[in-house]
Design a protein around this motif. Structure first.
Motif, short mmCIF file in Angstrom:
data_model
loop_
_atom_site.label_atom_id
_atom_site.label_comp_id
_atom_site.label_asym_id
_atom_site.label_seq_id
_atom_site.Cartn_x
_atom_site.Cartn_y
_atom_site.Cartn_z
N LEU A 178 29.91 42.82 35.98
CA LEU A 178 30.80 42.34 37.04
C LEU A 178 30.84 40.81 37.07
N ARG A 179 29.71 40.16 36.84
CA ARG A 179 29.67 38.69 36.85
C ARG A 179 30.51 38.12 35.72
N GLN A 180 30.54 38.79 34.59
CA GLN A 180 31.33 38.32 33.47
C GLN A 180 32.83 38.36 33.78
N LEU A 181 33.23 39.26 34.67
CA LEU A 181 34.65 39.39 35.02
C LEU A 181 35.05 38.48 36.17
N GLY A 183 44.68 34.37 33.15
CA GLY A 183 45.94 35.07 33.29
C GLY A 183 46.64 34.70 34.57
N GLU A 184 47.67 35.44 34.92
CA GLU A 184 48.46 35.15 36.10
C GLU A 184 47.69 35.47 37.37
N ASP A 185 48.20 34.95 38.49
CA ASP A 185 47.55 35.19 39.77
C ASP A 185 47.47 36.67 40.10
N SER A 186 48.50 37.43 39.72
CA SER A 186 48.49 38.85 40.03
C SER A 186 47.37 39.59 39.29
N SER A 187 47.09 39.19 38.06
CA SER A 187 46.01 39.86 37.34
C SER A 187 44.66 39.47 37.93
N VAL A 188 44.53 38.23 38.41
CA VAL A 188 43.29 37.82 39.07
C VAL A 188 43.10 38.64 40.34
N LEU A 189 44.18 38.79 41.10
CA LEU A 189 44.11 39.58 42.32
C LEU A 189 43.78 41.03 42.01
N VAL A 229 40.54 42.93 43.43
CA VAL A 229 40.66 44.13 44.26
C VAL A 229 39.89 45.28 43.61
N ALA A 230 40.01 45.43 42.29
CA ALA A 230 39.28 46.50 41.59
C ALA A 230 37.77 46.33 41.75
N GLN A 231 37.30 45.09 41.64
CA GLN A 231 35.87 44.84 41.82
C GLN A 231 35.46 45.13 43.26
N GLY A 232 36.32 44.72 44.20
CA GLY A 232 36.03 44.98 45.61
C GLY A 232 35.97 46.47 45.90
N LEU A 233 36.90 47.23 45.33
CA LEU A 233 36.89 48.68 45.51
C LEU A 233 35.62 49.29 44.93
N LEU A 248 37.12 44.35 51.92
CA LEU A 248 37.94 43.88 50.80
C LEU A 248 38.53 42.50 51.10
N ARG A 249 39.02 42.32 52.31
CA ARG A 249 39.60 41.03 52.71
C ARG A 249 38.54 39.94 52.61
N ALA A 250 37.34 40.20 53.11
CA ALA A 250 36.26 39.22 53.05
C ALA A 250 35.92 38.90 51.60
N ARG A 251 35.90 39.91 50.76
CA ARG A 251 35.59 39.70 49.33
C ARG A 251 36.64 38.81 48.69
N LEU A 252 37.91 39.05 48.99
CA LEU A 252 38.99 38.25 48.39
C LEU A 252 38.94 36.81 48.87
N TYR A 253 38.62 36.59 50.13
CA TYR A 253 38.48 35.22 50.64
C TYR A 253 37.24 34.54 50.04
N GLU A 254 36.18 35.29 49.93
CA GLU A 254 34.93 34.77 49.37
C GLU A 254 35.13 34.33 47.92
N ASP A 255 35.87 35.10 47.18
CA ASP A 255 36.15 34.77 45.77
C ASP A 255 37.30 33.79 45.62
N GLU A 256 37.87 33.37 46.77
CA GLU A 256 38.99 32.43 46.82
C GLU A 256 40.20 32.91 46.03
N VAL A 257 40.43 34.21 46.12
CA VAL A 257 41.60 34.80 45.45
C VAL A 257 42.82 34.70 46.35
N VAL A 258 42.61 34.82 47.66
CA VAL A 258 43.71 34.70 48.63
C VAL A 258 43.42 33.57 49.59
#
Length: 178
Positions: free
Chosen positions: A100-103, A108-114, A118-122, A168-178
């Motif tokens: 997971l750390r390697q990923l 790539g594009e923002d959508s692939s990062v998102l 999201v997949a990691q968060g799930l 999931l929202r907290a994870r995305l903010y934490e990873d600075e994805v959103v």
């Protein structure tokens, strides 16, 4: 992991001409399995497992599900959870965390990062929370259907959804994805 049971399902189904899943239901089952983390190579076996369970249900004399599509999505979600449990038994926790750390920083594009985030968060959610998120947002089942299929109160489904979405929202903010 899904192959042995699915193979038996194909053998049992080979003589009949009637497919218990139509094309739309099969696509939905594949999507739920994929979103539940089942690898692409295991998706056909997962679909066959859902068919097998539907055929076994009919063969045992039980009534057909009221909504075959919803029932199949829940079975697929359960299979995805089973797949994860088996995977966890085979892998050590350290190896999984390293992968997971390697990923963490995909290119790539923002959508692939998102999508990756999201997949990691799930993947990090507890099984019950992941199941209701996938059934609600990816299989597009209403809360009532999810509750009926899982045999839990609607309030439990809503609570699990709320907790999972917040995580999931907290994870995305934490990873600075959103």
């Amino acid at each position: 992991m899904l192959r042995g049971r699915a193979r038996r399902g194909r053998e049992a189904h080979a003589g009949t001409g009637d497919d218990p899943l139509d094309a739309a239901q099969e696509r939905r089952v594949r999507a739920v399995l994929a979103l539940g983390g089942v690898p692409q190579a295991d998706l056909p076996d997962g679909v066959q497992q859902v068919r097998l369970r539907l055929l076994e249900r009919a063969a045992s004399g039980r009534e057909a599900p009221r909504d075959v599509s919803a029932w199949a999505a829940v079975v697929a979600s359960n299979l995805a959870m089973d797949w994860h449990r088996a995977k966890r038994r085979q892998e050590r926790l350290g190896e999984r965390l390293a992968a997971l750390r390697q990923l963490e920083h995909p290119s790539g594009e923002d959508s692939s990062v998102l999508s990756v985030a999201v997949a990691q968060g799930l993947d990090e959610l507890p099984d019950a929370q992941r199941q209701v998120v996938v059934l609600r947002f990816y299989a597009d089942l209403p809360v009532r259907s999810i509750a009926e299929q899982l045999g839990v109160p609607e309030g439990t489904v809503k609570s699990r959804l709320h907790t999972a979405v917040r995580a999931l929202r907290a994870r995305l903010y934490e990873d600075e994805v959103v």
